[in-house]
Write an enzyme that holds these catalytic residues in place. Structure first.
Site, PDB file in Angstrom:
ATOM      1  CG  HIS A  43      38.403 -56.064 -43.747  1.00  0.00           C
ATOM      2  ND1 HIS A  43      37.936 -55.413 -42.637  1.00  0.00           N
ATOM      3  CD2 HIS A  43      38.885 -55.104 -44.558  1.00  0.00           C
ATOM      4  CE1 HIS A  43      38.132 -54.107 -42.783  1.00  0.00           C
ATOM      5  NE2 HIS A  43      38.709 -53.901 -43.952  1.00  0.00           N
ATOM      6  CD  GLU A  70      34.225 -57.034 -41.628  1.00  0.00           C
ATOM      7  OE1 GLU A  70      33.430 -57.324 -40.727  1.00  0.00           O
ATOM      8  OE2 GLU A  70      35.454 -56.922 -41.456  1.00  0.00           O
ATOM      9  CG  HIS A 190      37.879 -54.864 -33.629  1.00  0.00           C
ATOM     10  ND1 HIS A 190      38.432 -54.769 -34.888  1.00  0.00           N
ATOM     11  CD2 HIS A 190      38.899 -54.649 -32.775  1.00  0.00           C
ATOM     12  CE1 HIS A 190      39.715 -54.484 -34.800  1.00  0.00           C
ATOM     13  NE2 HIS A 190      40.027 -54.416 -33.529  1.00  0.00           N
TER      14      HIS A 190
END
Length: 237
Positions: A43, A70, A190
């Protein structure tokens, strides 16, 4: 079996804290793949405070599992993804000052924007996923953008499960069922961990992939990286 994609941002954070190239994120990713993980997630953010754009370019040629990138689709990110051509891109509405991702997309408000970005990525053969809260109208909105998958934002589940809420996975299960009916694949991520992952998987249907980084790398400090990955894979079977 639900696939495990390991987010290696925290390995890059450790490297950046000292400078130099230890630990080496490419070598770490190759080890993680050899230990059985089915994917690598990164990410990158504009300030490159953990994964750097150069890391993405270094990783692409050596990875043998699915590569998932991401991020917020600003132009710099779009250009990076089109160059790297990962298996999957996950669109996340990062706020500039966010320490970590803290909200999913309003897929109704941003539908036209998402449609354009998704169409571009899909034209290059890249599977697209949208990071969303477990809210049915946003699942329906995601389907209208042309996305291939959603990634359910699981922080609320993790917090409520830790408090003993046995219904913590219910809204996620309902959204997963709706997504499946609408032709969307279902990912999640998450704050999933060894403590809560089995409950989540057992209660949320159609789960194709989980992306886990912070908890997995933290647990690996105590258990070792290889053993930790094996423990996750056992839970996902």
């Amino acid at each position: 079996m639900t696939k495990l994609s390991v987010n290696i941002n925290k390995i890059a954070t450790l490297r950046n804290a000292r400078g130099g190239d230890v630990p080496n994120v490419v070598e770490a990713a190759r080890k993680i793949e050899s230990f059985g993980a089915e994917g690598i997630t990164v990410h990158p953010r504009p300030d490159e405070r953990h994964i750097r754009y150069a890391d993405v370019k270094d990783l692409k040629p050596v990875l043998t599992t699915e590569f998932n990138i991401e991020g917020k689709p600003i132009q710099q990110f779009i250009d990076l993804v089109l160059e790297a051509k990962p298996a999957q891109v996950t669109l996340v509405p990062d706020a500039e000052d966010a320490i970590t991702s803290n909200a999913g997309w309003d897929t109704i408000k941003h539908k036209d924007y998402l449609k354009d970005v998704i169409a571009l990525f899909k034209s290059h053969g890249i599977r697209t996923s949208i990071f969303v809260d477990p809210v049915k109208k946003f699942i329906e909105g995601a389907a209208e953008t042309g996305a291939d998958r959603i990634e359910l934002y699981t922080e609320a589940f993790a917090v409520n499960y830790a408090k003993g809420d046995k219904n913590a996975a219910k809204p996620y299960a309902e959204c997963a069922e709706l997504a499946h009916k609408l032709g969307l694949g279902v990912n999640a991520g998450h704050d999933l961990s060894l403590e809560n992952l089995k409950f989540f998987k057992d209660n949320v249907p159609h789960l194709a992939e989980v992306s886990i980084g912070h908890a997995l790398i933290s647990e690996a400090l105590y258990l070792g990286l290889e053993k930790t990955i094996h423990e996750y894979l056992k839970l996902l079977k």
